[in-house]
Design a protein around this motif. Structure first.
Motif, PDB file in Angstrom:
ATOM      1  N   ILE A   3       0.841  -1.205   0.000  1.00 52.88           N
ATOM      2  CA  ILE A   3       0.000   0.000   0.000  1.00 52.88           C
ATOM      3  C   ILE A   3       0.872   1.249   0.000  1.00 52.88           C
ATOM      4  N   LEU A   4       1.928   1.266   0.819  1.00 51.58           N
ATOM      5  CA  LEU A   4       2.823   2.425   0.844  1.00 51.58           C
ATOM      6  C   LEU A   4       3.487   2.632  -0.514  1.00 51.58           C
ATOM      7  N   LEU A   7       0.992   4.192  -2.757  1.00 48.50           N
ATOM      8  CA  LEU A   7       0.778   5.596  -2.408  1.00 48.50           C
ATOM      9  C   LEU A   7       1.909   6.485  -2.917  1.00 48.50           C
ATOM     10  N   ILE A  11       0.136   9.115  -5.461  1.00 43.64           N
ATOM     11  CA  ILE A  11      -0.018  10.487  -4.965  1.00 43.64           C
ATOM     12  C   ILE A  11       0.743  11.506  -5.817  1.00 43.64           C
ATOM     13  N   THR A  91      -1.913  16.848  -1.125  1.00 42.45           N
ATOM     14  CA  THR A  91      -1.185  16.689   0.136  1.00 42.45           C
ATOM     15  C   THR A  91      -1.482  17.845   1.092  1.00 42.45           C
TER      16      THR A  91
END
Length: 155
Positions: A3-4, A7, A11, A91
């Motif tokens: 998942i990281l 991301l 992102i 962000t």
């Protein structure tokens, strides 16, 4: 970990798309100015919220309590500050969300309540610090919970 990794890939792509779209609507220099403005506002809010959280942590420690809530809030403030310094609107939105005190406290309460964080707990389930503070024969009730209060032994 997967998942990281996703991301870290998704992102920045989303940020670039949003920055390009905003730049098309209001212009490139206004977009850069807006990103800088959100960073400046965010840093000032971070300073204010950080000092407030630090003061509450000090009050709790002075009263003999573990400031677990404030420690986690401080961590979320650090994450929010890092997100605000990262150029981009997505962000910044997440960072500003972490700077809103009621939302941050709600998130911390949910993290603590979910059991996903073992704040101050040992493997045996007893809170840390009680054995050192009260000694091995500390006053407890029938279920083994520490009785809070003042006492003295007469021998």
């Amino acid at each position: 970990m997967r998942i990281l990794f996703l991301l870290f890939i998704i992102i920045p792509i989303v940020e670039m798309v949003v920055l390009i779209k905003v730049g098309e609507v209001i212009g490139a220099w206004y977009t850069v100015g807006l990103v800088l403005l959100t960073a400046i506002i965010g840093i000032n809010l971070l300073r204010q919220q950080g000092l407030s959280t630090l003061m509450r942590a000090n009050q709790r420690m002075n009263s003999g309590e573990m400031p677990a809530q404030e420690i986690l809030e401080g961590f979320l403030l650090a994450v929010g500050g890092a997100l605000l310094l990262t150029p981009g609107f997505v962000t910044d939105a997440i960072g500003f969300t972490l700077l809103i005190a009621p939302l941050r406290r709600l998130l911390v309460a949910r993290l603590i309540g979910s059991g996903s964080l073992f704040v101050g707990a040992q493997l045996g389930g007893q809170p840390r610090g009680h054995a050192d503070r009260f000694g091995p024969d500390r006053p407890t009730d029938a279920r083994g919970n520490v009785i809070d209060g003042e006492y003295r032994r007469e021998e």
